[in-house]
Scaffold this motif. Sequence first.
Motif, PDB file in Angstrom:
ATOM      1  N   CYS A 131       0.796  -1.224   0.000  1.00 49.56           N
ATOM      2  CA  CYS A 131       0.000   0.000   0.000  1.00 49.56           C
ATOM      3  C   CYS A 131       0.833   1.281   0.000  1.00 49.56           C
ATOM      4  CB  CYS A 131      -0.952  -0.002   1.190  1.00 49.56           C
ATOM      5  SG  CYS A 131      -2.245  -1.266   1.060  1.00 49.56           S
ATOM      6  N   ASN A 319      -9.443  -0.212  -4.482  1.00 47.64           N
ATOM      7  CA  ASN A 319      -8.345  -1.055  -4.036  1.00 47.64           C
ATOM      8  C   ASN A 319      -7.018  -0.522  -4.566  1.00 47.64           C
ATOM      9  OD1 ASN A 319      -8.144  -1.912  -6.732  1.00 47.64           O
ATOM     10  ND2 ASN A 319      -9.399  -3.725  -6.368  1.00 47.64           N
ATOM     11  N   THR A 320      -5.958  -1.235  -4.274  1.00 46.97           N
ATOM     12  CA  THR A 320      -4.630  -0.758  -4.665  1.00 46.97           C
ATOM     13  C   THR A 320      -4.498  -0.676  -6.178  1.00 46.97           C
ATOM     14  OG1 THR A 320      -3.680  -1.705  -2.660  1.00 46.97           O
ATOM     15  CG2 THR A 320      -2.154  -1.178  -4.428  1.00 46.97           C
TER      16      THR A 320
END
Length: 424
Positions: A131, A319-320
């Motif tokens: 992240c 999301n990532t």
Amino acid sequence: MQTRAVRLYGKKDLRLETFALPALKADEILVQIISDSICMSSYKAAVLGPEHKRVPRDVAEHPVIIGHEMAGNIVAVGAKWQSRFTPGEKFALQPALNYQGRMDSPGYSYRYCGGAATYAILPQEVMELGCLLKYEGEAYYDASLAEPMSCIIGSFHASYHTDMGSYEHRMGIAAGGKLAILAGAGPMGLGAIDYALHSDRRPAMIVVTDVDEAKLARAKAIFPPAEVKQAGIELIFVNTTAIRDGAAYLRELTGGTGFDDVHVYAPVKAVVEQADQILGRDGCLNFFAGPTDPAFAGLLNYYNVHYNAAHVMGTTGGNTSDMLESLRLTEKKLINPAVMVTHIGGLDSAAGATLTLPQLPGGKKLIYTGIDMELTAIEDFAKLGAANPHFATLAAITGRNKGLWCAEAEQYLLKNWPEGFKRP
């Protein structure tokens, strides 16, 4: 290392403080934060305090740093991560961690990790989950705004469609289809328009509704429909205030077919019900706006769910992968997250802006953590420039850019703080 940060102690208890960070551990990374944009989620955390699902129950004794839409520079890297990260690199952060079943997230849960700070320590789970994202773009604010843009991108990817007789879901909005963005002239709606116009999967028609004529006028100035039409997309803005039957009017714009995709950007019962009414066959309704009322509800036509293959779903966050897409599109200047920003401020204005966010006009509030500066609307730069030449320069820079914040404005601000931006 000393840091200056806004910390949450309890319900509506935010304090700007200077304190020492602990020594860096081998599995941690020290970062300098340059920009942090304020999210409505931070307001919810500040109002709820320890009753928020991501805020620790002992926050009164162990306060947390707020803010999660952050960007800056890597300062020092613990031994565990030195093969992957280097001091001096720019970074963005995906704060939606899902680590060992916990809901802990930067900006909500950590004593030393949040965006409303000059320096912060990233815990090892941020890196372990992938992240901490490298950013090679020009402006820090673009990396900060990659987080809200990732939420928008995620909503586009999560929409889905089907073929009669098939159980396969085709993910994403309908390519070449008809897209409605309801209550879409606010900051997140503008980001959605920008992404819809420039992503790989584009609709042929985009209809944006709102009830605020000033917001609609700004949206039209940023995305002139005639200019957009040259790219093969029909963009229509509609003020639904004076329209007696808004759903019927919107369906007429589609030639009576209804919309393939409808995204709802305000938790308003009438808007949600209108979204249901304008869906076409196999249409997908994405309820993007997060309500604060757990009992929020609206009427849904289940006849259409059954016979018209209407899909109803919602997304919260991205999301990532979505955030990486936002960063790459921004680096290539294919999207411009600055369409969301209307106010600029320093760290000293972050607490007040967070606590009063629902009452503040305009769109995104962008904070530069190394600066003391009253929260200021971009549209007020010219007026303030009469007494302060620095604001006059910023007005000229943003004026050349459709009134939008930009890399040149950021560079000027960072070079000339702090004394140059005190109000007369």
